[in-house]
Design an enzyme around this catalytic site. Structure first.
Site, PDB file in Angstrom:
ATOM      1  N   ASN A   1     -13.411  -2.116  -3.835  1.00 40.36           N
ATOM      2  CA  ASN A   1     -14.747  -2.476  -3.364  1.00 40.36           C
ATOM      3  C   ASN A   1     -15.301  -3.704  -4.070  1.00 40.36           C
ATOM      4  O   ASN A   1     -16.077  -4.464  -3.484  1.00 40.36           O
ATOM      5  CB  ASN A   1     -15.710  -1.294  -3.520  1.00 40.36           C
ATOM      6  CG  ASN A   1     -15.455  -0.246  -2.453  1.00 40.36           C
ATOM      7  OD1 ASN A   1     -14.702  -0.482  -1.517  1.00 40.36           O
ATOM      8  ND2 ASN A   1     -16.079   0.904  -2.596  1.00 40.36           N
TER       9      ASN A   1
ATOM     10  N   GLU B   1      -8.333   5.643  -5.959  1.00 39.13           N
ATOM     11  CA  GLU B   1      -8.638   5.063  -7.270  1.00 39.13           C
ATOM     12  C   GLU B   1      -9.110   6.206  -8.170  1.00 39.13           C
ATOM     13  O   GLU B   1     -10.081   6.891  -7.853  1.00 39.13           O
ATOM     14  CB  GLU B   1      -9.730   3.996  -7.148  1.00 39.13           C
ATOM     15  CG  GLU B   1      -9.229   2.715  -6.487  1.00 39.13           C
ATOM     16  CD  GLU B   1     -10.335   1.694  -6.223  1.00 39.13           C
ATOM     17  OE1 GLU B   1     -10.061   0.485  -6.307  1.00 39.13           O
ATOM     18  OE2 GLU B   1     -11.470   2.097  -5.911  1.00 39.13           O
TER      19      GLU B   1
ATOM     20  N   HIS C   1     -11.717   8.300  -6.016  1.00 34.51           N
ATOM     21  CA  HIS C   1     -12.270   7.476  -4.940  1.00 34.51           C
ATOM     22  C   HIS C   1     -11.272   7.337  -3.797  1.00 34.51           C
ATOM     23  O   HIS C   1     -10.281   6.615  -3.906  1.00 34.51           O
ATOM     24  CB  HIS C   1     -12.665   6.097  -5.491  1.00 34.51           C
ATOM     25  CG  HIS C   1     -13.337   5.238  -4.481  1.00 34.51           C
ATOM     26  ND1 HIS C   1     -12.944   3.949  -4.194  1.00 34.51           N
ATOM     27  CD2 HIS C   1     -14.378   5.490  -3.656  1.00 34.51           C
ATOM     28  CE1 HIS C   1     -13.719   3.448  -3.248  1.00 34.51           C
ATOM     29  NE2 HIS C   1     -14.592   4.355  -2.909  1.00 34.51           N
TER      30      HIS C   1
ATOM     31  N   SER D   1     -18.498   5.096  -4.754  1.00 34.79           N
ATOM     32  CA  SER D   1     -17.821   3.804  -4.575  1.00 34.79           C
ATOM     33  C   SER D   1     -18.285   2.782  -5.583  1.00 34.79           C
ATOM     34  O   SER D   1     -17.606   1.785  -5.814  1.00 34.79           O
ATOM     35  CB  SER D   1     -18.142   3.226  -3.198  1.00 34.79           C
ATOM     36  OG  SER D   1     -17.953   4.166  -2.202  1.00 34.79           O
TER      37      SER D   1
HETATM   38  N1  LIG Z   1     -18.151   5.434   3.812  1.00 39.08           N
HETATM   39  C1  LIG Z   1     -17.110   4.973   3.169  1.00 39.08           C
HETATM   40  O1  LIG Z   1     -16.346   4.174   3.704  1.00 39.08           O
HETATM   41  C2  LIG Z   1     -16.839   5.428   1.745  1.00 39.08           C
HETATM   42  C3  LIG Z   1     -15.560   5.201   1.203  1.00 39.08           C
HETATM   43  C4  LIG Z   1     -15.279   5.699  -0.085  1.00 39.08           C
HETATM   44  C5  LIG Z   1     -16.267   6.347  -0.807  1.00 39.08           C
HETATM   45  N2  LIG Z   1     -17.512   6.518  -0.267  1.00 39.08           N
HETATM   46  C6  LIG Z   1     -18.504   7.240  -1.073  1.00 39.08           C
HETATM   47  O2  LIG Z   1     -18.518   8.595  -0.628  1.00 39.08           O
HETATM   48  C7  LIG Z   1     -19.808   9.136  -0.800  1.00 39.08           C
HETATM   49  C8  LIG Z   1     -20.302   9.687   0.534  1.00 39.08           C
HETATM   50  O3  LIG Z   1     -20.442   8.620   1.467  1.00 39.08           O
HETATM   51  P1  LIG Z   1     -20.398   8.832   3.048  1.00 39.08           P
HETATM   52  O4  LIG Z   1     -20.184   7.519   3.649  1.00 39.08           O
HETATM   53  O5  LIG Z   1     -19.446   9.939   3.355  1.00 39.08           O
HETATM   54  O6  LIG Z   1     -21.906   9.328   3.310  1.00 39.08           O
HETATM   55  P2  LIG Z   1     -22.510  10.078   4.585  1.00 39.08           P
HETATM   56  O7  LIG Z   1     -23.917   9.704   4.635  1.00 39.08           O
HETATM   57  O8  LIG Z   1     -21.649   9.853   5.784  1.00 39.08           O
HETATM   58  O9  LIG Z   1     -22.369  11.644   4.202  1.00 39.08           O
HETATM   59  C9  LIG Z   1     -23.065  12.247   3.153  1.00 39.08           C
HETATM   60  C10 LIG Z   1     -23.166  13.744   3.416  1.00 39.08           C
HETATM   61  O10 LIG Z   1     -23.716  14.391   2.272  1.00 39.08           O
HETATM   62  C11 LIG Z   1     -24.556  15.429   2.717  1.00 39.08           C
HETATM   63  N3  LIG Z   1     -25.488  15.806   1.645  1.00 39.08           N
HETATM   64  C12 LIG Z   1     -26.608  15.149   1.248  1.00 39.08           C
HETATM   65  N4  LIG Z   1     -27.195  15.822   0.238  1.00 39.08           N
HETATM   66  C13 LIG Z   1     -26.435  16.901  -0.020  1.00 39.08           C
HETATM   67  C14 LIG Z   1     -26.530  17.988  -0.951  1.00 39.08           C
HETATM   68  N5  LIG Z   1     -27.528  18.061  -1.806  1.00 39.08           N
HETATM   69  N6  LIG Z   1     -25.578  18.947  -0.912  1.00 39.08           N
HETATM   70  C15 LIG Z   1     -24.567  18.880  -0.035  1.00 39.08           C
HETATM   71  N7  LIG Z   1     -24.419  17.872   0.855  1.00 39.08           N
HETATM   72  C16 LIG Z   1     -25.345  16.905   0.864  1.00 39.08           C
HETATM   73  C17 LIG Z   1     -25.223  14.842   3.941  1.00 39.08           C
HETATM   74  O11 LIG Z   1     -25.727  15.882   4.771  1.00 39.08           O
HETATM   75  C18 LIG Z   1     -24.075  14.062   4.598  1.00 39.08           C
HETATM   76  O12 LIG Z   1     -23.368  14.858   5.520  1.00 39.08           O
HETATM   77  C19 LIG Z   1     -20.686   8.028  -1.355  1.00 39.08           C
HETATM   78  O13 LIG Z   1     -20.719   8.145  -2.749  1.00 39.08           O
HETATM   79  C20 LIG Z   1     -19.929   6.782  -0.941  1.00 39.08           C
HETATM   80  O14 LIG Z   1     -20.192   5.682  -1.775  1.00 39.08           O
HETATM   81  C21 LIG Z   1     -17.804   6.088   0.992  1.00 39.08           C
END
Ligand SMILES: NC(=O)c1ccc[n+]([C@@H]2O[C@H](COP(=O)([O-])OP(=O)(O)OC[C@H]3O[C@@H](n4cnc5c(N)ncnc54)[C@H](O)[C@@H]3O)[C@@H](O)[C@H]2O)c1
Length: 596
Positions: free
Chosen positions: A192, A154, A142, A121
């Site tokens: 964002n 995006e 994204h 993000s």
């Molecule tokens: N939460 C949101 O609203 C949102 C929206 C768009 C983009 N994002 C982006 O998406 C990405 C993930 O965010 P999230 O909110 O889903 O996080 P989250 O913490 O909910 O999930 C992350 C997952 O990654 C797993 N993980 C960690 N290390 C790992 C590895 N080495 N190999 C495989 N899996 C691994 C974890 O076990 C966890 O299940 C981030 O870059 C975030 O900025 C988030």
């Protein structure tokens, strides 16, 4: 011919990853879904199953289609399972070193032609790409939360991303039924960058007890038509993820203090209050991962709290003024059964306000929303006068005269002389400090702000503004009156912009700055906020409706009060106002409305 993607890999099955798996599998694409451990894999599998089961229960997905969807997904621990996929989307936590390590590993494991994408993000896609030997095949894709629902994607290209990779990914987005905006690699991209300053500001309001979580969220939902309030959205995003995004944006985005994470956020993350995913964040949820909010220690009680706080009985209301707001407010009170005394500056004005109220009530009758008898009863409850002395026996006065401090102060000084003791004196000002008006009287404890939104008969929100001198009984009375009017009253402190304008206008101003910097177009920015965040209008659409002059004036007030450099009005906004491009009312603002 765009490249065919028959199998994709998703790394990380948390909040975003599980949703992204669903998006691909729903559209007939095979997915290899990868996690770091068996328990994490199980959680991801359960999230996917929960989401598709809900879709079946809501009738949005056939059972057979759900089963076929699940058959397309293979769950695996470890990146080695991704050796033959055509595209990988990484969705692991928002840490640069973690993402770089994963990309270096993916580069080793995946076929040479595989496209490697990140769902970051806020981190630099370029910095992630240089961890591989194929930065020209690295791109940002994204998605928005929840991925199966939100239409926007995006697509982020770096200076080295190959044009055919961009084209292939754009075609893929179309196949997934998404709308994409393609942009360069900048902290926060479009949505964002515009969203997180607002979210952080809302957390600061909560932290400083400026307003409750329920009131902050209700204000933005009811005042701006947003699908959810900022604190509920923080819980959905995940407070750990939100913290990382803010922190990165602060460091990458020019150290704008508005992106420096509010201290409370860090404390909540440390305490394990991560939002929905952990079952508790700003709100408490039925269980981890559940969208259902359950009452907790800070939920306002269902019993009549206002009365418990000593709200006074109100039957007769004086309304001073003859403009748009006064007219709407007279109608609202009369329809709700209050006896209304309307005070204007002369018989002619009274006649025209009376006419306007009648016209509006008649519209309600024509539309079948109001019975004729109720219209007649409402009109019968209103007395029209040009004499302030007729307010001697009212229980509440609502002042809605011109937005000039000297005029309002003089009026409040007169009301102080005329009104009986114990009367609540309310101002509808949207930009002046309520305390200035209160101090024009000898009874500042009885003075409160009642900020109605335009059109008053339609808008469901009223901001109840208490000054440092307002008594709890006065606030309670104001809130009870809002409830009796069928409106939601949200209580906040006496600061410039109250809740809604203070959170809304800096975001609009930021959008203007983004346009001014040529990062994107007005159309794409509007698209991003509507399709990525579910806003009813994009920022430029809204600015043209509100009026650029009005927006500039509000933004100036906020800047003057807070002296926050990030709040300085965008030069482009000032220039458009100087040029007379004020929005729809002058047929030209950010867009040309002369042919519509
Ligand atoms: N939460 C949101 O609203 C949102 C929206 C768009 C983009 N994002 C982006 O998406 C990405 C993930 O965010 P999230 O909110 O889903 O996080 P989250 O913490 O909910 O999930 C992350 C997952 O990654 C797993 N993980 C960690 N290390 C790992 C590895 N080495 N190999 C495989 N899996 C691994 C974890 O076990 C966890 O299940 C981030 O870059 C975030 O900025 C988030």
């Amino acid at each position: 011919m765009a490249r065919e993607f028959s199998t994709v890999g998703v790394v990380g099955l948390g909040t975003m990853g599980a949703g992204i798996v669903e998006v691909f599998a729903r559209n007939g694409i095979d997915v290899v879904a990868v996690e770091i451990s068996e328990p994490a894999l199980e959680r991801g599998r359960a999230t996917l199953a929960g989401s598709t089961d809900r879709a079946v229960a809501k009738g949005k997905l056939a059972e057979a289609d759900r089963d076929a969807l699940h058959e397309r997904v293979r769950f695996e621990v470890g990146l080695d399972a991704l050796h033959s996929v055509d595209l990988v989307i990484e969705a692991v936590p928002e840490h640069l070193d973690l993402k770089q390590r994963i990309f270096a590993e993916l580069d080793r494991v995946c076929k040479p032609e595989t496209i490697l994408a990140t769902n970051t993000s806020s981190l630099s896609v370029t910095e992630i790409s240089v961890a591989t030997s194929r930065p020209n095949q690295v791109i940002g894709i994204h998605f928005f939360n929840p991925a199966p629902v939100m239409k926007l994607v995006e697509v982020v290209r770096t200076v080295v991303t190959a044009p055919e990779v961009v084209a292939d990914v754009e075609a893929l987005c179309a196949r997934l039924g998404k709308v994409d905006v393609t942009i360069n690699d900048r902290a926060g991209f479009i949505a964002n960058a515009l969203l997180f300053g607002y979210l952080n500001h809302a957390v600061a309001m909560f932290e400083s007890h400026y307003a409750t979580r329920e009131d902050i969220d209700a204000a933005m939902k009811l005042g701006c038509g947003l699908p959810m309030g900022p604190l509920a959205l923080m819980d959905l995003i995940g407070l750990d993820t939100a913290y990382e995004i803010l922190d990165t944006m602060y460091r990458r985005g020019g150290r704008d203090r508005r992106h420096a994470p509010v201290p409370l956020l860090k404390q909540m993350v440390t305490a394990g209050l991560l939002g929905r995913k952990s079952g508790r964040g700003f709100y408490t949820y039925e269980r981890p991962g559940s969208p259902k909010v359950v009452p907790d220690g800070t939920t306002p009680s269902a019993t009549d709290a206002a009365l418990a706080d000593g709200a006074r009985a109100i039957t007769k209301v004086g309304i001073v003024g003859s403009g748009t707001m006064a007219t709407g407010i007279i109608e609202v009170f009369a329809k709700a059964g209050y006896e209304v005394v309307s005070v204007t500056r002369g018989a002619e004005k009274s006649a025209s306000v009376c006419e306007a109220v009648k016209t509006s009530l008649n519209k309600g009758v024509v539309r079948g929303k109001l019975a004729e008898a109720d219209r007649d009863a409402a009109l019968g409850r209103i007395t029209w006068t040009a004499t302030l002395d007729h307010l001697a026996d009212v229980d509440l006065v609502v002042e809605a005269v011109v937005e000039e401090l000297s005029v309002k102060k003089a009026l409040f000084a007169s009301l102080d002389e005329i009104c009986k003791p114990g009367v609540v004196l309310a101002t509808t000002t949207s930009s002046l400090p309520v305390i200035d008006v209160a101090m024009a009287t000898q009874r500042p404890a009885d003075v409160v702000g009642l900020h109605f939104f335009n059109p008053a008969p339609v808008m469901p929100l009223v901001e109840v503004v208490r000054t440092i001198r307002t008594s709890p009984e006065t606030t309670a009375t104001a809130r009870a009156v809002c409830a009796a009017l069928g409106k939601t009253g949200v209580v906040c402190g006496d600061r410039s912009g109250f809740i809604v304008n203070a959170l809304l206008f800096p975001y609009l101003n930021d959008a203007v700055k983004m346009l001014e910097a040529s990062y994107s177009t007005a159309d794409d920015i509007d698209h991003a906020m509507k399709l990525g965040c579910g806003y009813p209008m994009g920022p430029f659409e809204l600015l043209d409706v509100v009026g650029l002059d009005v927006s500039l004036a509000i933004q100036r007030e906020l800047y003057l009060e807070l002296r926050e450099p990030g709040f300085a009005p965008a030069p482009l906004l000032e220039h458009l106002v100087t040029a007379g491009y004020l929005g729809r009312k002058t047929r030209r603002g950010f867009r040309d409305h002369s042919h519509r």
